[in-house]
Design a protein around this motif. Structure first.
Motif: not given
Length: 414
Positions: A223-228
């Motif tokens: 989810y961190f990479v999704y948002v990033l």
């Protein structure tokens, strides 16, 4: 002073928050959630599925007609595919980088229990290419095979243009059908808050903390990479090409993004994505072509999921992927995004292809299968947001090329 009413996006957000809260409260009663709440979500999804094929078919034909030149269709198609392929490469690379930096699979040890996952054989590139062209014009409409529906729409749109004056009557009918479909779509979209609530409650009720905690690191990294990726890639591209301010882009795109997140279906979010793109200033002829195409070949969120899961599975099995293997992961993820387009459960099929390409055990998929729905919600939101970003960029690029916009866009002036 007149009271300001809450907008549909606000209602959707409120229903999503309520769905999460109610889902947490019903963790011990998941069967009740599935029996009495989920059916309303299923009805909502059925309505979405009912309108998706008519919307895609009529809107793409209408979009091709409105371009008034077959050459324009080809040029827009090339730009769209280049955009999707480039962002997919960046997405999977971003996933690999942060999965390595954050050691996504560290601290996990496999138990003695055997992990099993029956891999579904993915179609070859040759089969995929052949299957894109239907042998029956009506079967793809009934089965909702979107790649074939798009091909049918492109052929009929081109046929109307080539028929000239004689094709005008059919073209007028398609334009009228498009407007009717859009009105039906508006009615269904108004039911979104109910649908989002009814779909989220059983998901949260079934996947409580007991299930999520052991794999919390994997979920957080994904989810961190999704948002990033959404913030870094899409906002940068829309700001550079379409001159749309970052906050404005996400504010307008939010209803479709939330819908995609809640339903885990790019197709389910397609009607709302078309609506949001139009509000964003994208041309209808471009968005009607780009977004339906993106729902089948744009897999940025899935590419991130593959990159992170590949490192996760490698680390828990005590294996290290070297640079060459990680480059192989990038190449396989990009190519398989088209190779498995339209295949049910394509995320798992694509992951199995990635694991096989670098010699990782397919049994590792069993570890992430239990939380796949949670991960799928995020990656679908990324895919849908990417479709809208692409539509905005291609639309404004075409407008500037045709001299319809000054160097700074209308949105920048607002």
């Amino acid at each position: 002073m007149k009271k300001k009413r809450l907008s549909l996006p606000h209602f959707i957000l409120i229903s999503m928050i309520l769905g999460i809260i109610v889902g947490i409260l019903m963790q011990k009663h998941a069967d009740i959630a599935n029996t009495y709440i989920k059916p309303f979500g299923t009805i909502f999804l059925n309505l979405i599925k009912m309108i998706v094929v008519p919307v895609v078919l009529s809107s793409i034909i209408s979009g091709v007609i409105s371009m008034q030149d077959i050459k324009k269709v080809g040029k827009a198609g090339v730009k769209t595919i280049v955009f999707f392929m480039a962002t997919t490469v960046f997405a999977v690379t971003l996933g690999l980088i942060f999965a390595n930096l954050l050691n996504v699979g560290s601290g996990y040890q496999l138990s003695g229990e055997s992990l099993t996952y029956e891999a579904v054989e993915a179609p070859s590139m040759g089969e995929t290419f052949m299957n894109v062209f239907p042998s029956n014009a009506f079967e793809p409409l009934a089965s909702a095979d979107m790649l074939q529906v798009i091909v049918i729409a492109l052929f009929f749109g081109a046929g109307i243009l080539m028929a000239g004056e004689k094709g005008k009557t059919f073209g007028d009918f398609v334009d009228s059908a498009t407007e009717v479909c859009m009105k039906v779509m508006e009615v269904i979209i108004r039911l979104s808050p109910i649908g989002v609530f009814a779909l989220l409650v059983p998901v949260i009720a079934e996947n409580g903390p007991d299930v999520l905690l052991p794999l919390l690191r994997l979920i957080l990294v994904c989810y961190f990479v999704y948002v990033l990726h959404m913030v870094l890639t899409y906002s940068t591209l829309t700001k550079f090409f379409a001159k749309i301010p970052i906050l404005r882009f996400f504010k307008i795109a939010m209803p479709a993004t939330v819908m995609a997140f809640s339903t885990s279906s790019s197709m389910g979010a397609l009607p709302m994505a078309l609506d949001c793109s139009e509000k964003m200033g994208s041309r209808r002829d471009i968005s009607s072509f780009v977004i339906p195409l993106g729902t089948t070949i744009n897999m940025d969120g899935t590419a991130i999921y593959q990159g992170v899961c590949a490192i996760f599975i490698a680390q828990i099995f005590g294996q290290d992927l070297n640079l060459a293997q990680q480059i192989t992961v990038v190449a396989t993820a990009v190519l398989s995004s088209i190779g498995t387009a339209g295949v049910p459960g394509s995320g798992m099929i694509m992951l199995s292809m990635v694991l096989q390409s670098v010699g990782l055990p397919l049994e590792g998929i069993a570890l992430v299968a239990g939380i796949d729905r949670i991960l799928d919600m995020g990656r679908t939101a990324v895919n849908t947001t990417g479709n809208m970003a692409c539509a905005a960029c291609i639309s404004f690029m075409e407008d500037r090329k045709e001299g319809k916009l000054p160097p700074s866009s209308k949105q920048a002036a607002q």
